[in-house]
Design a protein around this motif. Structure first.
Motif, short mmCIF file in Angstrom:
data_model
loop_
_atom_site.label_atom_id
_atom_site.label_comp_id
_atom_site.label_asym_id
_atom_site.label_seq_id
_atom_site.Cartn_x
_atom_site.Cartn_y
_atom_site.Cartn_z
N VAL A 88 0.83 -1.20 0.00
CA VAL A 88 0.00 0.00 0.00
C VAL A 88 0.87 1.26 0.00
N GLN A 89 1.90 1.26 0.82
CA GLN A 89 2.81 2.41 0.87
C GLN A 89 3.46 2.65 -0.48
N ALA A 90 3.93 1.58 -1.12
CA ALA A 90 4.60 1.71 -2.41
C ALA A 90 3.63 2.19 -3.49
N PHE A 91 2.41 1.65 -3.49
CA PHE A 91 1.43 2.08 -4.49
C PHE A 91 1.02 3.53 -4.26
N ALA A 92 0.91 3.93 -3.00
CA ALA A 92 0.55 5.32 -2.71
C ALA A 92 1.61 6.28 -3.23
N GLU A 93 2.88 5.93 -3.05
CA GLU A 93 3.95 6.78 -3.54
C GLU A 93 3.89 6.90 -5.06
N ARG A 94 3.63 5.80 -5.73
CA ARG A 94 3.54 5.83 -7.19
C ARG A 94 2.33 6.65 -7.63
N ALA A 109 -11.57 -3.16 2.13
CA ALA A 109 -11.74 -1.99 2.99
C ALA A 109 -10.47 -1.58 3.72
N ASP A 110 -9.79 -2.51 4.37
CA ASP A 110 -8.64 -2.14 5.19
C ASP A 110 -7.52 -1.53 4.34
N ALA A 111 -7.18 -2.21 3.24
CA ALA A 111 -6.10 -1.72 2.39
C ALA A 111 -6.46 -0.39 1.73
N THR A 112 -7.71 -0.27 1.31
CA THR A 112 -8.14 0.97 0.65
C THR A 112 -8.17 2.13 1.63
N ALA A 113 -8.55 1.86 2.88
CA ALA A 113 -8.53 2.92 3.90
C ALA A 113 -7.10 3.40 4.13
N SER A 114 -6.16 2.47 4.19
CA SER A 114 -4.76 2.85 4.38
C SER A 114 -4.24 3.66 3.19
N LEU A 115 -4.61 3.23 1.98
CA LEU A 115 -4.19 3.95 0.78
C LEU A 115 -4.75 5.37 0.78
N TRP A 116 -6.03 5.50 1.10
CA TRP A 116 -6.65 6.82 1.08
C TRP A 116 -6.05 7.74 2.14
N ALA A 117 -5.69 7.18 3.28
CA ALA A 117 -5.05 7.99 4.32
C ALA A 117 -3.74 8.59 3.81
N LEU A 118 -3.05 7.86 2.93
CA LEU A 118 -1.79 8.35 2.39
C LEU A 118 -1.99 9.31 1.21
N LEU A 119 -3.13 9.20 0.53
CA LEU A 119 -3.36 10.00 -0.67
C LEU A 119 -4.25 11.21 -0.45
N GLU A 120 -5.00 11.22 0.65
CA GLU A 120 -6.04 12.24 0.80
C GLU A 120 -5.48 13.66 0.72
N GLU A 282 -22.02 -12.53 4.05
CA GLU A 282 -20.89 -11.60 4.02
C GLU A 282 -19.57 -12.35 4.11
N VAL A 283 -18.67 -12.05 3.19
CA VAL A 283 -17.37 -12.72 3.15
C VAL A 283 -16.21 -11.73 3.21
N GLY A 284 -16.51 -10.46 3.36
CA GLY A 284 -15.48 -9.44 3.41
C GLY A 284 -16.12 -8.07 3.32
N ALA A 285 -15.32 -7.06 3.04
CA ALA A 285 -15.84 -5.69 2.91
C ALA A 285 -14.99 -4.90 1.93
N PHE A 286 -15.64 -4.06 1.15
CA PHE A 286 -14.97 -3.14 0.25
C PHE A 286 -15.08 -1.72 0.82
N MET A 287 -14.31 -0.85 0.22
CA MET A 287 -14.39 0.58 0.49
C MET A 287 -14.31 1.32 -0.84
N SER A 288 -15.08 2.38 -0.98
CA SER A 288 -15.04 3.19 -2.20
C SER A 288 -14.82 4.65 -1.86
N VAL A 289 -13.93 5.29 -2.61
CA VAL A 289 -13.69 6.72 -2.51
C VAL A 289 -14.07 7.31 -3.86
N LEU A 290 -15.09 8.18 -3.86
CA LEU A 290 -15.62 8.73 -5.11
C LEU A 290 -15.19 10.17 -5.28
#
Length: 291
Positions: A88-94, A109-120, A282-290
């Motif tokens: 996630v850190q590497a993708f955020a930098e790119r 959800a978890d990975a996307t939340a971490s990515l958004w925290a780095l990109l917001e 339910e088998v997991g969770a997604f997150m969306s940033v629009l």
């Protein structure tokens, strides 16, 4: 034998754009979780890794052993696949270096939340953040809800008839009309493609009005994903979403894939309850940033 320059570059790279020689490794990562990765896997299985055909770049992240272990699809959507904290850190930098080109970020959800925290700070503000969207799946036909016998595949001659329902669903779900920007050319082409490939389903009233519709948007060998579930406003509250989804689930399991999935907004309690009655769990969770 000395390693090739390609092998050395791959071993040393933290992230890079994946190319045709990486296809087998990419598919191996995608198939680790067929349900969560259905959207990205569908595109890669269909067209490979060429950016022009894929509609975006596929970024790969390599672990300390030089093995491909995580992916990020960077197209109209930014989608993480199997991404742990280091990936996630590497993708955020790119992503920061490239700048925002996507209309949304979607993924686990978890990975996307971490990515958004780095990109917001550099990409924000977002128009809307949907932090928890339950990912649901079913492997057997509904035991509680009988399929609606009037739900069927939309025929090619009915594209114009089903289009207003598709536009209404998209506008309600996303908050903007799919007809904005290019006048809806890409969206209309996508609806026509789903109809032509037998992945659009609807129930029509006697006057021809669409009263229920849904599509199977992603299809892989291991799973498919239902999208665009919609009931006409005047027909809501009659159980059509349950019987309609039971019909789509039955067809999908028999003819498309062994696992049928979908994801839904957590605040849509009525839809979540309906899907559970149909047999989805339910088998997991997604997150969306629009944006």
């Amino acid at each position: 034998m000395l390693p090739s320059s390609f092998q050395v570059a791959r071993a040393l790279a933290t992230t890079r754009v994946l190319e045709a020689p990486d296809l087998a490794d990419t598919l191996e990562v995608l198939r680790r979780n067929p349900v969560a990765n259905a959207f990205v896997a569908t595109r890669v299985e269909a067209v490979g890794l060429d950016p022009w055909r894929l509609g975006g770049e596929m970024w790969g992240w390599y672990d300390e052993h030089g093995e491909l272990d995580a992916l990020c699809y960077a197209g109209a959507n930014l989608v993480l696949v199997n991404a742990g904290p280091a990936a996630v850190q590497a993708f955020a930098e790119r992503a920061r270096r490239q700048g925002r080109r996507c209309s949304s970020i979607v993924g686990p959800a978890d990975a996307t939340a971490s990515l958004w925290a780095l990109l917001e700070r550099s990409w924000g503000p977002a128009r809307e953040v949907r932090a928890h969207q339950p990912l649901m799946a079913a492997t057997v036909p509904s035991a509680e809800i009988a399929p609606d016998p009037l739900v069927r595949r939309v025929e090619r001659s009915e594209v114009e008839t089903v289009m207003p329902a598709c536009v209404a669903m998209f506008t309600e779900e996303v908050g903007v009309s799919p007809l904005a920007g290019d006048g809806g050319l890409l969206y209309q082409a996508r609806v026509a493609e789903l109809v032509a490939t037998g992945r659009s389903f609807a129930r029509f009233a006697d006057d021809g009005q669409v009263v229920f519709k849904a599509e199977i948007g992603a299809v892989t060998e291991g799973a498919c994903q239902v999208q665009g579930v919609w009931v006409a406003p005047g027909y809501r509250g009659r159980g059509l979403s349950e019987t309609g989804m039971a019909a789509v689930l039955d067809i999908a399991l028999r003819e498309v894939a062994p696992v049928v999935s979908l994801y839904v907004n957590d605040y849509n309690l009525r839809a979540r309850a309906a899907y559970r009655r149909v047999g989805f769990r339910e088998v997991g969770a997604f997150m969306s940033v629009l944006f």
